[in-house]
Motif scaffolding. Structure first.
Motif, PDB file in Angstrom:
ATOM      1  N   PHE A   1      12.907   3.565  -8.160  1.00  0.00           N
ATOM      2  CA  PHE A   1      13.649   4.452  -7.641  1.00  0.00           C
ATOM      3  C   PHE A   1      13.867   4.335  -5.989  1.00  0.00           C
ATOM      4  N   ILE A   2      14.996   4.299  -5.606  1.00  0.00           N
ATOM      5  CA  ILE A   2      15.085   4.462  -4.080  1.00  0.00           C
ATOM      6  C   ILE A   2      15.771   5.900  -3.736  1.00  0.00           C
ATOM      7  N   PHE A   3      15.222   6.340  -2.878  1.00  0.00           N
ATOM      8  CA  PHE A   3      15.558   7.872  -2.430  1.00  0.00           C
ATOM      9  C   PHE A   3      15.628   8.148  -1.162  1.00  0.00           C
ATOM     10  N   GLU A   4      16.617   9.144  -0.876  1.00  0.00           N
ATOM     11  CA  GLU A   4      16.494   9.654   0.509  1.00  0.00           C
ATOM     12  C   GLU A   4      15.904  11.284   0.476  1.00  0.00           C
ATOM     13  N   THR A   5      15.163  11.604   1.160  1.00  0.00           N
ATOM     14  CA  THR A   5      14.878  13.135   1.197  1.00  0.00           C
ATOM     15  C   THR A   5      15.531  13.818   2.004  1.00  0.00           C
ATOM     16  N   LEU A   6      15.856  15.148   1.179  1.00  0.00           N
ATOM     17  CA  LEU A   6      17.239  16.221   1.673  1.00  0.00           C
ATOM     18  C   LEU A   6      16.328  17.284   2.218  1.00  0.00           C
ATOM     19  N   SER A   7      15.299  17.948   1.714  1.00  0.00           N
ATOM     20  CA  SER A   7      14.417  18.987   2.351  1.00  0.00           C
ATOM     21  C   SER A   7      13.301  19.007   1.506  1.00  0.00           C
ATOM     22  N   ILE A   8      12.234  19.737   1.979  1.00  0.00           N
ATOM     23  CA  ILE A   8      11.129  20.145   1.451  1.00  0.00           C
ATOM     24  C   ILE A   8      11.266  21.694   1.019  1.00  0.00           C
ATOM     25  N   THR A   9      10.859  21.930   0.066  1.00  0.00           N
ATOM     26  CA  THR A   9      10.553  23.260  -0.653  1.00  0.00           C
ATOM     27  C   THR A   9       9.319  23.932  -0.197  1.00  0.00           C
ATOM     28  N   PRO A  10       9.505  25.180  -0.334  1.00  0.00           N
ATOM     29  CA  PRO A  10       8.149  26.143  -0.082  1.00  0.00           C
ATOM     30  C   PRO A  10       6.808  25.647  -0.808  1.00  0.00           C
TER      31      PRO A  10
ATOM     32  N   CYS B   1      17.747  15.625  -7.215  1.00  0.00           N
ATOM     33  CA  CYS B   1      16.533  16.325  -8.169  1.00  0.00           C
ATOM     34  C   CYS B   1      15.149  16.379  -7.302  1.00  0.00           C
ATOM     35  N   TYR B   2      14.066  16.891  -7.845  1.00  0.00           N
ATOM     36  CA  TYR B   2      13.074  16.967  -6.851  1.00  0.00           C
ATOM     37  C   TYR B   2      12.070  15.857  -7.284  1.00  0.00           C
ATOM     38  N   LEU B   3      11.397  15.452  -6.220  1.00  0.00           N
ATOM     39  CA  LEU B   3      10.735  14.257  -6.562  1.00  0.00           C
ATOM     40  C   LEU B   3       9.621  14.377  -7.528  1.00  0.00           C
TER      41      LEU B   3
ATOM     42  N   ASP C   1       5.718  22.753  -1.460  1.00  0.00           N
ATOM     43  CA  ASP C   1       5.628  21.249  -1.031  1.00  0.00           C
ATOM     44  C   ASP C   1       6.162  20.229  -1.951  1.00  0.00           C
ATOM     45  N   ASP C   2       7.541  20.426  -2.667  1.00  0.00           N
ATOM     46  CA  ASP C   2       8.126  19.368  -3.162  1.00  0.00           C
ATOM     47  C   ASP C   2       9.237  19.171  -2.480  1.00  0.00           C
ATOM     48  N   TYR C   3       9.878  18.136  -2.832  1.00  0.00           N
ATOM     49  CA  TYR C   3      10.972  17.457  -2.123  1.00  0.00           C
ATOM     50  C   TYR C   3      12.220  17.297  -2.962  1.00  0.00           C
ATOM     51  N   LEU C   4      13.322  17.690  -2.316  1.00  0.00           N
ATOM     52  CA  LEU C   4      14.410  17.784  -2.802  1.00  0.00           C
ATOM     53  C   LEU C   4      15.113  16.200  -2.300  1.00  0.00           C
TER      54      LEU C   4
ATOM     55  N   MET D   1       0.968  -1.130   0.047  1.00  0.00           N
ATOM     56  CA  MET D   1       0.093  -0.005   0.030  1.00  0.00           C
ATOM     57  C   MET D   1       0.850   1.202  -0.236  1.00  0.00           C
ATOM     58  N   SER D   2       0.454   2.139  -0.846  1.00  0.00           N
ATOM     59  CA  SER D   2       1.305   3.428  -0.872  1.00  0.00           C
ATOM     60  C   SER D   2       1.092   4.476   0.191  1.00  0.00           C
ATOM     61  N   ILE D   3       2.004   5.146   0.463  1.00  0.00           N
ATOM     62  CA  ILE D   3       1.818   6.423   1.348  1.00  0.00           C
ATOM     63  C   ILE D   3       1.463   7.751   0.711  1.00  0.00           C
ATOM     64  N   SER D   4       1.198   8.525   1.446  1.00  0.00           N
ATOM     65  CA  SER D   4       0.695  10.003   0.756  1.00  0.00           C
ATOM     66  C   SER D   4       2.107  10.869   0.913  1.00  0.00           C
ATOM     67  N   PHE D   5       2.276  11.769  -0.155  1.00  0.00           N
ATOM     68  CA  PHE D   5       3.145  12.804  -0.043  1.00  0.00           C
ATOM     69  C   PHE D   5       3.369  13.734   1.299  1.00  0.00           C
ATOM     70  N   ASN D   6       2.193  14.004   1.801  1.00  0.00           N
ATOM     71  CA  ASN D   6       2.236  14.875   3.062  1.00  0.00           C
ATOM     72  C   ASN D   6       2.888  13.961   4.350  1.00  0.00           C
ATOM     73  N   ILE D   7       2.947  12.895   4.238  1.00  0.00           N
ATOM     74  CA  ILE D   7       3.462  12.122   5.487  1.00  0.00           C
ATOM     75  C   ILE D   7       5.052  11.824   5.473  1.00  0.00           C
ATOM     76  N   MET D   8       5.656  12.300   4.388  1.00  0.00           N
ATOM     77  CA  MET D   8       7.236  11.885   3.798  1.00  0.00           C
ATOM     78  C   MET D   8       7.806  12.718   4.891  1.00  0.00           C
ATOM     79  N   ARG D   9       9.074  12.364   5.345  1.00  0.00           N
ATOM     80  CA  ARG D   9       9.623  13.070   6.393  1.00  0.00           C
ATOM     81  C   ARG D   9      11.154  13.213   5.776  1.00  0.00           C
ATOM     82  N   VAL D  10      11.943  14.235   6.199  1.00  0.00           N
ATOM     83  CA  VAL D  10      13.259  14.700   5.486  1.00  0.00           C
ATOM     84  C   VAL D  10      14.095  13.370   6.190  1.00  0.00           C
TER      85      VAL D  10
END
Length: 66
Positions: free
Chosen positions: A23-32, A47-49, A34-37, A1-10
């Protein structure tokens, strides 16, 4: 089951599947806007999510925390 974007954490690692690509990725930051670096673990590319699904979301679209 997939998760929502708004519960992803840096600092956490996630796996995204879209149109058969994995793709396996690590979140680095959240942009203003609501995109993720992110950093793709395999290539260490940053890159951006939104760039991973900019051409649409397939029937197999899924994001899970690892």
């Amino acid at each position: 089951m997939s998760i929502s974007f708004n519960i992803m954490r840096v600092g956490r690692t996630y796996k995204l599947i879209n149109y058969g690509e994995v793709f396996i990725f690590e979140t680095l930051s959240i942009t203003p806007n609501d995109d993720y670096l992110i950093k793709i673990v395999d290539t260490l590319e940053q890159c951006y999510l939104s760039e991973l699904y900019q051409f649409g979301k397939g029937k197999d679209f899924m994001i899970d925390e690892i």
